[in-house]
Design an enzyme around this catalytic site. Structure first.
Site, mmCIF file in Angstrom:
data_model
loop_
_atom_site.group_PDB
_atom_site.id
_atom_site.type_symbol
_atom_site.label_atom_id
_atom_site.label_comp_id
_atom_site.label_asym_id
_atom_site.label_seq_id
_atom_site.Cartn_x
_atom_site.Cartn_y
_atom_site.Cartn_z
ATOM 1 N N GLU A 167 1.464 -0.503 -5.066
ATOM 2 C CA GLU A 167 0.218 0.246 -5.260
ATOM 3 C C GLU A 167 0.546 1.734 -5.126
ATOM 4 O O GLU A 167 0.436 2.326 -4.058
ATOM 5 C CB GLU A 167 -0.827 -0.183 -4.217
ATOM 6 N N ASP B 160 0.832 -1.199 0.000
ATOM 7 C CA ASP B 160 0.000 0.000 0.000
ATOM 8 C C ASP B 160 0.871 1.256 0.000
ATOM 9 O O ASP B 160 1.787 1.390 0.828
ATOM 10 C CB ASP B 160 -0.846 -0.038 1.281
#
Ligand SMILES: O=P(O)(O)O[C@H]1O[C@H](CO)[C@@H](O[C@H]2O[C@H](CO)[C@@H](O)[C@H](O)[C@H]2O)[C@H](O)[C@H]1O
Length: 654
Positions: A410, A381
């Site tokens: 990401e 993330d």
């Protein structure tokens, strides 16, 4: 070194290499690594060169492959890594005296000049070769030397000189002490196949309960595995599975205050129940998780988990390691952000902490903890809000003992930043595909990803939607739009993923003014009818079977765009030269209208002889057409099917 001043070959412009060899390039097992360079010597003497490669750590054990002269002093060769790991490569080049002499001799023979002395020079070159020859070669060389020195046998000697046997022995016994070795040893990271070929399915395990209003668990998630496997996905990605904090918990629709009973965002990691190594109690236990991983494996699916380095204010790290956070004079920590988004429920970790070594070790231990529980894929993330130097270290450290770990970055941010994450080792990266819409945009973006230096280190993963993004291309749109996006994602890129079941159900309602789902699952437990059949589901299954059966779709790097006379029709070929698998894909980019037009089949690339009939089979409908010409007519009705995935069958077949 004695021969240092005698080296005459130059090796320049070696590719591939990233920033003078600072970073590794990327390939998967058995994928070709084409190495090119400009290689030349002073004057007119001929040069020769070899590509050298080895597994890193295998000091001195170089494998050699001859390089081929492509013309204009440009040389090339290729090798493959047979197993995951780091491979090294470099080039060696030298003046090829034998070949230089032989081609000079040939010219003199053609000009009918006297070549008596020339032949004696050849005998001397063969004598020099004796030092490098084995016993069999020595015997051959001595015979040839005698022949070359026998004045009576000049014509026999001349024909011998041009025989393959002589070429081979003189090549194998060439002198290498005057060879130039390229100044750098370059590196390639060879990974397992899934690094390049994967179909991801993201879902929230908390929304898998059969009872509306009840929190789902790993046990209830196990039940939907066959449904996901039937659609053909091979990676399941779960948003964070750890305890969710209560302080500043978010409520429905990203409200900054939760109401009683709101479950909070799974990315708000950590509570009194534990942090990054704990399981959110409502999902089950660690044993339930490992059982889920095993069941997924039985269904042919790998489980990817989220690695989000941030903490809810309730995370144990906040009390145990306050030095890992940046405290303000008022005794608080500024909440995390990814501008313009604000994450009021989490604290960012401070990568400039004086205690960075302990922080790095702890984060490494988190990854190792989950590897130990059977996880081999991590969706990371917001990696761009953590330091590059940390990722570079972490990925290399993990790969030392686990060569099969995949990290997906990401990061939807600036291009240079996304590129840097690829360079420091991320296996795959999210991309701007989600916001590309026109034919021109797709062509430009795919060309950039596959034909520029990005090809060496940035492996794209195309997502039509995510829990954070309901793009304009899907907002309030019908099934045709969803089909167009998934056909594009799954055929333009060999790595792709969707966020389900919203995608296959065609959910399309955005939060007003935002590119996000309304009543997002990020802040609620949802109840889905996981078994509800939809046409999108059927087509997804079909697409994944087509991808598995057609090796041309198992790489992103073989795409070539073809001309069409209608900008709403995009056409591209994908060819696997090794298997002979050849596809031509045509997509109608307009979800609302039938589009028709002419597409120019790249006959040469597909190895189809002009004006000879060839068969194309639409893998989506099984329809078979015989085409004869370069330009062919297509008509695509988005409500029926917005694309053709045509397999080129054997030429001349009726
Ligand atoms: O910043 P991105 O748009 O790339 O999104 C990723 O990271 C976000 C932060 O982890 C994450 O956001 C979600 O979790 C936050 C923390 O709990 C919460 O404040 C946000 O409202 C929520 O959307 C996002 O899901 C993730 O994909």
């Amino acid at each position: 070194m004695k021969a240092e001043g005698q080296k005459r070959a130059s090796i320049r412009n070696v590719s591939p290499q990233i920033e003078c060899g600072k970073y590794q390039i990327k390939r998967i097992v058995d994928e070709r690594i084409e190495v090119e360079a400009d290689i030349f010597g002073d004057g007119h003497d001929k040069v020769d060169a070899v590509l050298l490669y080895r597994e890193a750590g295998d000091e001195n054990k170089w494998e050699e492959i001859p390089m081929i002269h492509e013309g204009n002093d440009h040389w090339s060769s290729a090798f493959e890594g047979s197993q995951p790991g780091i491979y090294e490569y470099t080039i060696e080049a030298w003046i090829d005296h034998f070949n230089t002499w032989r081609s000079g001799l040939n010219k003199k023979i053609e000009a009918r000049q006297n070549v008596k002395t020339e032949i004696l020079i050849g005998a001397e070159l063969m004598e020099d070769a004796l030092a490098q020859a084995n016993s069999g070669q020595k015997k051959q060389l001595r015979n040839w030397i005698n022949l070359l020195r026998d004045e009576e046998k000049e014509s026999e000697a001349i024909s011998k000189i041009f025989e393959d046997a002589v070429t081979n022995v003189m090549y194998q016994t060439r002198q290498r002490e005057r060879a130039t070795r390229y100044k750098k040893i370059l590196k390639v990271k060879v990974e397992r196949k899934r690094a390049l070929f994967s179909a991801w399915y993201e879902f929230f395990p908390r929304s898998t309960s059969e009872t509306p209003g009840k929190h789902g668990t790993f046990k209830s998630s196990e039940k939907i595995l066959p449904e996901i496997a039937n659609m053909g996905f091979d990676v399941i990605y779960l948003p964070p599975i750890h305890p969710i904090g209560k302080s500043h918990r978010k409520g429905i629709n990203n409200a900054t205050e939760a109401q009683p009973g709101d479950p909070g965002s799974p990315w708000a990691i950590g509570s009194e129940e534990g942090g990054h190594k704990a399981i959110h109690p409502e999902l089950g236990t660690i044993d339930d998780f490992t059982s889920f991983v095993k069941k997924a494996e039985k269904n042919g699916i790998e489980v990817a988990i989220d690695f989000a380095i941030q903490c809810s204010p309730d995370h144990p790290y906040v009390k145990e390691h306050p030095q890992w956070f940046k405290w303000r004079p008022d005794g608080t920590v500024q909440y995390a952000e990814n501008p313009p988004k604000k994450y009021q429920d989490v604290l960012p970790v401070n990568f400039e902490t004086e205690d960075w070594e302990n922080l790095w070790e702890e984060l490494k231990s988190v990854v190792e903890y989950w590897i130990d529980k059977g996880v081999k894929i991590f969706r990371v993330d917001n990696p761009h809000t953590k330091s590059f130097i940390f990722w570079d270290w972490l990925i290399q450290e993990i790969n030392k003992n686990h060569k099969d770990i995949i990290f997906l970055a990401e990061a939807f941010t600036r291009p240079r930043v996304m590129e840097e994450l690829g360079k420091v080792g991320f296996t795959q990266s999210y991309t701007y595909f989600t916001w590309r819409n026109s034919k021109e945009e797709f062509q430009e973006y795919l060309t950039e990803l596959t034909q520029t230096e990005l090809r060496e280190y940035f492996r794209p993963n195309f997502w039509p939607n995510t829990p954070d993004i309901l793009p304009v291309s899907l907002e309030n749109q019908s099934e045709a739009s969803f089909l167009i996006r998934i056909i594009l994602a799954s055929t333009l890129s060999s790595n792709y993923g969707i966020y389900g079941p919203l995608f296959e159900f065609g959910l399309n309602e955005a939060y007003p003014g935002k590119e996000e789902y309304t009543r997002s699952e990020k802040y609620e437990v949802k109840h889905w009818d996981w078994y509800r059949p939809t046409r999108t589901k059927e087509i997804i299954s079909q697409l994944n079977s087509i991808r598995n059966e057609n090796t041309a779709l198992q790489t992103t790097y073989n795409i070539s765009f073809a001309d069409t006379d209608n900008d709403q029709l995009i056409c591209y070929s994908k060819i696997d030269k090794r298997t002979g698998n050849k596809l031509l894909i045509v997509v109608n980019l307009d979800p609302h209208h039938t589009q028709s037009g002419w597409i120019k089949v790249p006959l040469k690339e597909l190895e189809i002889k002009g004006h000879q009939p060839f068969a194309v089979v639409d893998l989506l409908t099984a329809s078979r057409y015989i085409w004869q010409n370069e330009w062919n007519y297509v008509e695509l009705h988005p409500q029926a099917l917005p694309a053709h995935i045509l397999r080129i069958e054997t030429t001349n077949e009726r």
